[in-house]
Scaffold this motif. Sequence first.
Motif, PDB file in Angstrom:
ATOM      1  N   PRO A 175       1.961   2.467 -12.536  1.00 20.19           N
ATOM      2  CA  PRO A 175       0.782   1.723 -12.732  1.00 20.19           C
ATOM      3  C   PRO A 175      -0.012   1.327 -11.762  1.00 20.19           C
ATOM      4  N   PHE A 176       0.608   1.071 -10.405  1.00 25.19           N
ATOM      5  CA  PHE A 176       0.132   0.247  -9.301  1.00 25.19           C
ATOM      6  C   PHE A 176      -0.633   1.083  -8.233  1.00 25.19           C
ATOM      7  N   SER A 177      -0.795   2.365  -8.414  1.00 23.15           N
ATOM      8  CA  SER A 177      -1.269   3.305  -7.521  1.00 23.15           C
ATOM      9  C   SER A 177      -0.880   2.839  -6.155  1.00 23.15           C
ATOM     10  N   ILE A 178       0.256   3.001  -5.694  1.00 24.08           N
ATOM     11  CA  ILE A 178       0.917   2.885  -4.342  1.00 24.08           C
ATOM     12  C   ILE A 178       1.325   4.404  -4.080  1.00 24.08           C
ATOM     13  N   ASN A 179       0.992   4.541  -2.703  1.00 21.40           N
ATOM     14  CA  ASN A 179       1.653   5.508  -2.100  1.00 21.40           C
ATOM     15  C   ASN A 179       2.954   5.690  -2.089  1.00 21.40           C
ATOM     16  N   VAL A 180       3.915   6.388  -2.570  1.00 22.49           N
ATOM     17  CA  VAL A 180       5.321   6.320  -2.349  1.00 22.49           C
ATOM     18  C   VAL A 180       5.622   7.515  -1.597  1.00 22.49           C
TER      19      VAL A 180
ATOM     20  N   GLU B 251       0.912  -1.138  -0.034  1.00 21.41           N
ATOM     21  CA  GLU B 251      -0.139  -0.043  -0.105  1.00 21.41           C
ATOM     22  C   GLU B 251       0.987   1.402   0.063  1.00 21.41           C
ATOM     23  N   GLU B 252       1.792   1.034   0.830  1.00 21.84           N
ATOM     24  CA  GLU B 252       2.728   2.343   0.826  1.00 21.84           C
ATOM     25  C   GLU B 252       4.288   1.952   0.602  1.00 21.84           C
ATOM     26  N   LEU B 253       4.849   2.654  -0.153  1.00 27.33           N
ATOM     27  CA  LEU B 253       6.280   2.312  -0.298  1.00 27.33           C
ATOM     28  C   LEU B 253       7.218   3.608   0.318  1.00 27.33           C
ATOM     29  N   ILE B 254       8.022   3.202   1.261  1.00 25.84           N
ATOM     30  CA  ILE B 254       8.869   4.163   2.016  1.00 25.84           C
ATOM     31  C   ILE B 254      10.341   3.977   1.400  1.00 25.84           C
ATOM     32  N   LEU B 255      10.821   5.056   0.730  1.00 32.89           N
ATOM     33  CA  LEU B 255      12.030   4.925  -0.194  1.00 32.89           C
ATOM     34  C   LEU B 255      13.065   5.437   1.003  1.00 32.89           C
ATOM     35  N   ALA B 256      13.930   4.586   1.447  1.00 31.61           N
ATOM     36  CA  ALA B 256      15.068   5.010   2.551  1.00 31.61           C
ATOM     37  C   ALA B 256      16.337   4.812   1.849  1.00 31.61           C
ATOM     38  N   LEU B 257      16.432   5.607   0.996  1.00 32.04           N
ATOM     39  CA  LEU B 257      17.615   5.322  -0.038  1.00 32.04           C
ATOM     40  C   LEU B 257      18.748   6.558   0.317  1.00 32.04           C
TER      41      LEU B 257
END
Lengths: 197, 197
Positions: free
Chosen positions: A161-166, A136-142
């Motif tokens: 395309p996946f309508s994920i909260n980033v 559902e949510e992708l948290i980028l910790a880069l």
Amino acid sequence: MTPSFEALQKQLKKLPGIGYRSSERMAIHLLLEKPESCQALINALEGARKNVSSCQCCGNICESELCSICENGRRLETGQVCVVEHVSDLLSLEKSGAYGGAYHVLHGKLSPINGVGPEDLNIESLLKRAEQGNVEELILALPNDIEGEATCHYLIDLLEPFSINVSRIGFGLPSGGSVIYADAVTLRSALEARLKF
Amino acid sequence: MTPSFEALQKQLKKLPGIGYRSSERMAIHLLLEKPESCQALINALEGARKNVSSCQCCGNICESELCSICENGRRLETGQVCVVEHVSDLLSLEKSGAYGGAYHVLHGKLSPINGVGPEDLNIESLLKRAEQGNVEELILALPNDIEGEATCHYLIDLLEPFSINVSRIGFGLPSGGSVIYADAVTLRSALEARLKF
């Protein structure tokens, strides 16, 4: 210097953060000063090489098909997936106790200069996870550098395309840091990331 | 974190100069990032453990009974024996090219606080060398600290009956060093070690 000693030193020098002098010191320690630790290290290396593998879901270290985090239903239920560069980043986040979701380890970041492209990273299985609809949510910790930035943009485009909260983890002054010692990039990030009091 | 991973990390952490974070990074590197280097390191460790031993004469690393320096007649002929704390000191002196005699490695220095007494050091074989009469000059290249000093005095007392010339390497300003950056002990040593121009 003998051939076997030099061969050992060469292998130790390949370890991250180890230079010529450190590898020499380590080899002498293992062979002359604490010879019993040499066999213990060999045993530990062989044991870990046999048992430890990469989690098929997230890329974390594990001793079965899935790592302990991916096997934990409660952590998957959150729908949160935190994307990190290395397993060590995952371990740091775990130690902080600040995060209760799942992870995804890329094992690197995009770096055209060093010849690291998307196919060299653990991105395919992230796409598979997104397709399965568990994210559902992708948290980028880069990292907060150009390559980290580029990797973030690549992933955002890929997962559109996946309508994920980033989202991306915040950047700014570290705990205990003061403005006087912060570099220009940190200060710029901190100003951009300001929050209403 | 898995049991085998933790066991490997624990062994890596025992290496000199390696802390918790470095050992974690090294273990991840060996197991996930460069798994082929793990087997190479195991092979190098096993090869070195099998082949490398301590020279029976001087304590240097070797792959037969005597090390290459003790096998070299020309180096023994000088009658000079340079006493060092560790094999790494010997390697540094060899790299400098400044010395052409033989060595003797103590594998430590006297340190009552850490429970290191004369019987823990490679002193007996030095005494044997002195008894055999092959030593004309003993150059003490031990560290410029209290323990190094104590070890020097112990050796001087021990070797008194053999009428060997004993000297100690010079202390003072390092090459490229300036008085302003030198600490008080170094300046004191440098003043004591002054030579006529």
